[in-house]
Each structure stands twice: as C-alpha cells, then as structure tokens.
Design an enzyme around this catalytic site. Structure first.
Site, PDB file in Angstrom:
ATOM      1  N   ARG A  31     165.122  25.503  51.425  1.00 20.69           N
ATOM      2  CA  ARG A  31     165.685  25.100  52.738  1.00 20.69           C
ATOM      3  C   ARG A  31     165.020  25.844  53.896  1.00 20.69           C
ATOM      4  O   ARG A  31     165.621  26.020  54.954  1.00 20.69           O
ATOM      5  CB  ARG A  31     167.205  25.294  52.787  1.00 20.69           C
ATOM      6  CG  ARG A  31     167.933  24.465  51.755  1.00 20.69           C
ATOM      7  CD  ARG A  31     169.368  24.216  52.146  1.00 20.69           C
ATOM      8  NE  ARG A  31     169.987  23.318  51.187  1.00 20.69           N
ATOM      9  CZ  ARG A  31     170.647  23.728  50.107  1.00 20.69           C
ATOM     10  NH1 ARG A  31     170.790  25.013  49.875  1.00 20.69           N
ATOM     11  NH2 ARG A  31     171.171  22.847  49.293  1.00 20.69           N
ATOM     12  N   LYS A  63     155.049  20.888  64.543  1.00 20.58           N
ATOM     13  CA  LYS A  63     155.029  19.585  63.862  1.00 20.58           C
ATOM     14  C   LYS A  63     154.402  19.775  62.488  1.00 20.58           C
ATOM     15  O   LYS A  63     153.277  20.263  62.385  1.00 20.58           O
ATOM     16  CB  LYS A  63     154.206  18.567  64.653  1.00 20.58           C
ATOM     17  CG  LYS A  63     154.958  17.968  65.812  1.00 20.58           C
ATOM     18  CD  LYS A  63     154.156  16.814  66.381  1.00 20.58           C
ATOM     19  CE  LYS A  63     154.842  16.219  67.586  1.00 20.58           C
ATOM     20  NZ  LYS A  63     154.023  15.164  68.218  1.00 20.58           N
ATOM     21  N   GLU A 111     140.505  17.211  71.730  1.00 21.93           N
ATOM     22  CA  GLU A 111     141.861  17.709  72.009  1.00 21.93           C
ATOM     23  C   GLU A 111     141.838  18.756  73.128  1.00 21.93           C
ATOM     24  O   GLU A 111     142.810  18.909  73.855  1.00 21.93           O
ATOM     25  CB  GLU A 111     142.499  18.287  70.747  1.00 21.93           C
ATOM     26  CG  GLU A 111     142.650  17.297  69.596  1.00 21.93           C
ATOM     27  CD  GLU A 111     143.892  16.388  69.680  1.00 21.93           C
ATOM     28  OE1 GLU A 111     144.671  16.526  70.641  1.00 21.93           O
ATOM     29  OE2 GLU A 111     144.064  15.541  68.788  1.00 21.93           O
ATOM     30  N   LYS A 127     149.832  23.869  75.797  1.00 23.52           N
ATOM     31  CA  LYS A 127     150.680  23.300  74.749  1.00 23.52           C
ATOM     32  C   LYS A 127     151.979  24.091  74.623  1.00 23.52           C
ATOM     33  O   LYS A 127     153.058  23.509  74.494  1.00 23.52           O
ATOM     34  CB  LYS A 127     149.938  23.267  73.409  1.00 23.52           C
ATOM     35  CG  LYS A 127     150.847  22.742  72.306  1.00 23.52           C
ATOM     36  CD  LYS A 127     150.154  21.957  71.267  1.00 23.52           C
ATOM     37  CE  LYS A 127     151.194  21.274  70.366  1.00 23.52           C
ATOM     38  NZ  LYS A 127     150.616  20.627  69.221  1.00 23.52           N
ATOM     39  N   GLU A 176     160.045  16.578  71.278  1.00 26.01           N
ATOM     40  CA  GLU A 176     159.372  15.389  71.806  1.00 26.01           C
ATOM     41  C   GLU A 176     160.340  14.270  72.199  1.00 26.01           C
ATOM     42  O   GLU A 176     160.230  13.138  71.727  1.00 26.01           O
ATOM     43  CB  GLU A 176     158.355  14.871  70.774  1.00 26.01           C
ATOM     44  CG  GLU A 176     157.324  13.932  71.406  1.00 26.01           C
ATOM     45  CD  GLU A 176     156.218  13.526  70.441  1.00 26.01           C
ATOM     46  OE1 GLU A 176     155.435  14.397  70.033  1.00 26.01           O
ATOM     47  OE2 GLU A 176     156.144  12.345  70.097  1.00 26.01           O
ATOM     48  N   ARG A 208     156.742  16.207  75.957  1.00 28.29           N
ATOM     49  CA  ARG A 208     155.795  16.475  74.864  1.00 28.29           C
ATOM     50  C   ARG A 208     154.984  15.234  74.491  1.00 28.29           C
ATOM     51  O   ARG A 208     153.882  15.346  73.953  1.00 28.29           O
ATOM     52  CB  ARG A 208     156.542  17.046  73.646  1.00 28.29           C
ATOM     53  CG  ARG A 208     155.589  17.465  72.542  1.00 28.29           C
ATOM     54  CD  ARG A 208     156.227  18.310  71.469  1.00 28.29           C
ATOM     55  NE  ARG A 208     155.249  18.639  70.456  1.00 28.29           N
ATOM     56  CZ  ARG A 208     155.408  19.528  69.493  1.00 28.29           C
ATOM     57  NH1 ARG A 208     156.543  20.206  69.419  1.00 28.29           N
ATOM     58  NH2 ARG A 208     154.458  19.760  68.615  1.00 28.29           N
ATOM     59  N   ASN A 228     150.328  13.173  73.377  1.00 29.91           N
ATOM     60  CA  ASN A 228     149.821  12.039  72.602  1.00 29.91           C
ATOM     61  C   ASN A 228     148.878  11.156  73.415  1.00 29.91           C
ATOM     62  O   ASN A 228     148.596  10.021  73.017  1.00 29.91           O
ATOM     63  CB  ASN A 228     150.989  11.200  72.072  1.00 29.91           C
ATOM     64  CG  ASN A 228     151.857  11.994  71.113  1.00 29.91           C
ATOM     65  OD1 ASN A 228     151.336  12.760  70.320  1.00 29.91           O
ATOM     66  ND2 ASN A 228     153.162  11.841  71.209  1.00 29.91           N
ATOM     67  N   HIS A 241     146.574   8.764  71.715  1.00 30.50           N
ATOM     68  CA  HIS A 241     146.911   8.725  70.297  1.00 30.50           C
ATOM     69  C   HIS A 241     147.443   7.367  69.823  1.00 30.50           C
ATOM     70  O   HIS A 241     147.312   7.047  68.652  1.00 30.50           O
ATOM     71  CB  HIS A 241     147.923   9.827  69.959  1.00 30.50           C
ATOM     72  CG  HIS A 241     147.307  11.200  69.868  1.00 30.50           C
ATOM     73  ND1 HIS A 241     146.631  11.773  70.915  1.00 30.50           N
ATOM     74  CD2 HIS A 241     147.261  12.100  68.853  1.00 30.50           C
ATOM     75  CE1 HIS A 241     146.199  12.974  70.553  1.00 30.50           C
ATOM     76  NE2 HIS A 241     146.574  13.198  69.308  1.00 30.50           N
ATOM     77  N   HIS A 246     145.476   6.396  66.753  1.00 28.57           N
ATOM     78  CA  HIS A 246     146.068   6.264  65.415  1.00 28.57           C
ATOM     79  C   HIS A 246     145.806   4.877  64.830  1.00 28.57           C
ATOM     80  O   HIS A 246     145.581   4.734  63.630  1.00 28.57           O
ATOM     81  CB  HIS A 246     147.577   6.537  65.470  1.00 28.57           C
ATOM     82  CG  HIS A 246     147.908   8.001  65.471  1.00 28.57           C
ATOM     83  ND1 HIS A 246     149.164   8.483  65.792  1.00 28.57           N
ATOM     84  CD2 HIS A 246     147.156   9.099  65.200  1.00 28.57           C
ATOM     85  CE1 HIS A 246     149.149   9.808  65.711  1.00 28.57           C
ATOM     86  NE2 HIS A 246     147.952  10.198  65.360  1.00 28.57           N
ATOM     87  N   HIS A 300     139.944  12.174  63.314  1.00 29.43           N
ATOM     88  CA  HIS A 300     141.091  12.076  64.225  1.00 29.43           C
ATOM     89  C   HIS A 300     140.680  12.308  65.684  1.00 29.43           C
ATOM     90  O   HIS A 300     141.017  11.523  66.576  1.00 29.43           O
ATOM     91  CB  HIS A 300     142.172  13.077  63.805  1.00 29.43           C
ATOM     92  CG  HIS A 300     143.307  13.171  64.769  1.00 29.43           C
ATOM     93  ND1 HIS A 300     144.222  12.148  64.948  1.00 29.43           N
ATOM     94  CD2 HIS A 300     143.670  14.137  65.656  1.00 29.43           C
ATOM     95  CE1 HIS A 300     145.096  12.483  65.873  1.00 29.43           C
ATOM     96  NE2 HIS A 300     144.786  13.688  66.325  1.00 29.43           N
TER      97      HIS A 300
END
Ligand code: GLY
Length: 379
Positions: A131, A153, A195, A237, A247, A251, A255, A258, A262, A276
C-alpha cells in the site's frame, strides 16, 4: 538519523512544496556517485532496492549500487528490458513480486535508476507495494530529468493507450545528475529537449528566447547551459505541481502538444519510429499552428516555434515521421483514447503567444479534423 534538507554542495535544489509529500529535487553534475550519501542524509540509512534497465545498468548501476552493497543495504537489483514496451502489467507484476521476494518492507526505499519508463513503472510499483513504499528517482535521460521524474505521475500503458493505468505517488527525493546525460544517444537527448522547450512555450517567453540563443550549448552538454535549462524546467514544473498536484486545472498546461503527440505515438505503435519527445515536438507545432488558424496568436508565432525545434534537429510536421502518414480520421480516433478526454470532448492546450497558453475544450472534433487534413495536405 537526522535528515538534512538544506543546500547540497555542487547542486541546485528545487523544493516541491506538497505538505506531507514535499521533497527536494537535487540537480548537479556528478551527483550519481554521491547518491547513497545524499539519500542517507535526506531519508536516513535505509535499505534499498534498485530498478533499472539493461542500457542504463551498463553505464551507471555499479556507481549507484556499490556504496549500498558495501554496507549491506542493497536488497535487490532488478534489471528490465529497455523500451516503452516494458511499461506493462506483466513487468509491473514481475517488479512487485521481486521486491516482495527480496523482503522490501515499508521502511525501505525503492530507487528508480533510468529514464521515464523505469521511473513510471517503478513509481507505480512503489505506490501499490504494501500500500505504498517510498521511492527515489534518479533520472538518467533529459526527458526524465525535466519532466517525468518530478510531480508524482506513475503508471503503465495498456493496449487502449499510454499511461492509462497508474497512480499519483510522489518520490521522496529526486537526484538529477546532469553528468550522466553524456551517455545518452543524441536522438534521445533531442527528444528530451522538446520537453525543455515546452516550459518556455507554455509559460516563460524569456526562457524560450534564452533557449533560442543557448540551445546549441545545451545540446553540446556545456555544464552551465545544461544546468540552467534543467533547473529552470524543474522549477517551472514544481511550481505548477504545487498548485495543481492531481491535474484538475493548471497542470494540464504541461500537456502542451501531448494530445496530438500521443495520437502520433499510438499511430506509430510506440516504436522507435517516433520517440515521445519527437511526438511532443510535432504536437507543439500543431498546437501553435491550430492556435494561429483560430486567430488566437499573431501570424509567424507557429513558424518561430517550428524554426527553433527544427534547428535542434527535431521533427516539426507529421510528414517528418518516416513511413506512410496517418489520415486525419485515424488521428482523431486515436486522440479519443487520450486521458484528457472529458465528457467525450478533447482537451487542447492552445496559445495566445509564446509563453501564454491555456486549456480549452471548445475546439470541436470536426474543426480539429479539418485542421489536420489541411496540415497533412500541405506537407
Ligand atoms: N508530464 C506531464 C505532467 O507531469 O503533468
């Protein structure tokens, strides 16, 4: 043991102020050989398990592992196959079971040594193991240093899309050794640069202007330029993550490019046909071109963005991807798989200017498809 949270000699420290989940990102040249000492200062003399991939292990594993081995604190070292395909359920199960078999307890620390794939997968394993156990990120790619290692993330891919299964689980410490970037293949360094440019484009026009002058020094890994670019990116960031950790708003600006990127990655099967960062570079150019077409930013803004990314050797158009291009309907369908779809509407980050972006769900699918069709026709 008392933990030290002050400055570290030879490093820039960016603090991520997230109350109980706060942590430091240490940025500097030559930090990897000091990682065991830094981890001990910050988190106490913990037992560790290291997760890495075969490419990174060949260059850096012994430097990291040796001090832990020397004082009997290394529980296990797990070496995975390099590449995006590793971010799957079976590798996640493999890592979790190896960590349990090695006796990793809640007080121990799991260390992710590698790029975004290793950081995301290891972070997710740490989030669900017993956990939640603590983990430390030691990012070895430019992309991981400026983006994926910071902000919590974590996750894996599924056949339905990228990063669709995961959790927010903040690292307890990030150690970004800019010296290790010398071992990166040039193409990966360029992909990571997308990035870096993203931060200027999304919220700091002066940083973008600085990059236009200094990108060459950065790509040549000149220490002063790389230190400034990595630190500024991480600082931006960190501030955004502090304001919107999960997000729900700001946030999403991270992206930028993206949604398009993506879809292009999905089209190319997450293969070496398109890395990427390359997808992000093309996606950012598309986002600025769409913004210009919608009359949001002044003419020539998108051309300036594309000129800079092209100058560092990044692709800027869909046609720059090797092989047959997708059609606009395919791309639109692939965009529909994006995490950022809400109530069936696509989320886009659009721009009013370089350094001035915003989140919108107001662009219709038909408008996006027409834009992509005309962009593909001009290529
Ligand atoms: N890579 C985008 C984010 O961390 O939010």
């Amino acid at each position: 043991m008392t933990s030290i949270t002050g400055p570290v000699t030879g490093a820039t420290t960016v603090h991520v102020a997230l109350a109980a989940r706060a942590y430091d990102v240490l940025i500097g040249h030559g930090l990897l050989p000091r990682a065991a000492e830094l981890l001990g200062e910050r988190l106490g003399l913990r037992r560790v398990a290291i997760v890495t991939d075969g490419n990174v292990a060949a260059h850096h594993l012994s430097t990291l592992a040796q001090p832990f081995e020397a004082d009997g604190r290394l529980r296990d070292t797990i070496i995975l196959e390099p590449g995006e395909a590793t971010k799957n359920f079976s590798q996640l199960a493999h890592v979790c079971e190896r960590l349990l078999a090695a006796g990793v307890e809640r007080g121990d620390v799991v260390v992710a040594l590698g790029g975004g794939v290793i950081g995301d997968l290891t972070g997710f394993a740490a989030a669900i193991l017993r956990r939640g156990v603590r983990f430390v990120q030691i990012p070895t790619s430019l992309l991981a240093q400026v983006d994926s290692s910071v902000g919590g993330k974590t996750g894996i891919n599924s056949p339905q899309g990228k990063n669709l299964i995961g959790a927010f689980h903040q690292a307890s410490l990030v150690i970004a050794d800019t010296g290790v970037l010398t071992t990166l293949p040039a193409r990966e360094l360029r992909a990571g640069y997308a990035e870096v440019a993203k931060y200027g484009l999304l919220g700091d026009a002066a940083f973008f202007a600085w990059l236009e002058v200094h990108a060459g020094e950065m790509m040549a890994l000149q220490p002063a330029a790389i230190a400034k670019a990595v630190s500024r990116s991480i600082e931006m960031k960190a501030r955004i993550v502090e304001r919107d950790e999960t997000e729900i708003g700001e946030r999403m600006l991270l992206n930028l490019g993206h949604t398009f990127g993506h879809a292009l990655e999905a089209f190319t099967g997450y293969s070496s046909r398109l890395l990427h960062g390359e997808g992000v570079a093309i996606g950012m150019c598309l986002a600025f071109r769409l913004s210009e077409e919608l009359g949001l930013c002044v003419p020539q803004t998108a051309a300036r963005v594309a000129a800079h990314l092209k100058a560092v050797g990044l692709p800027t158009r869909i046609a720059d991807i090797a092989g047959a291009p997708p059609d606009s309907a395919t791309l639109l369908r692939l965009m529909g798989q994006d995490k950022k779809v809400a109530d069936g509407r696509l989320t886009f980050i659009l721009a009013r200017a370089i350094g001035d972006t915003f989140v919108t769900r107001d662009v219709t699918a038909a408008r996006v498809q027409a834009f992509l069709a005309s962009d593909l026709a001009q290529s």
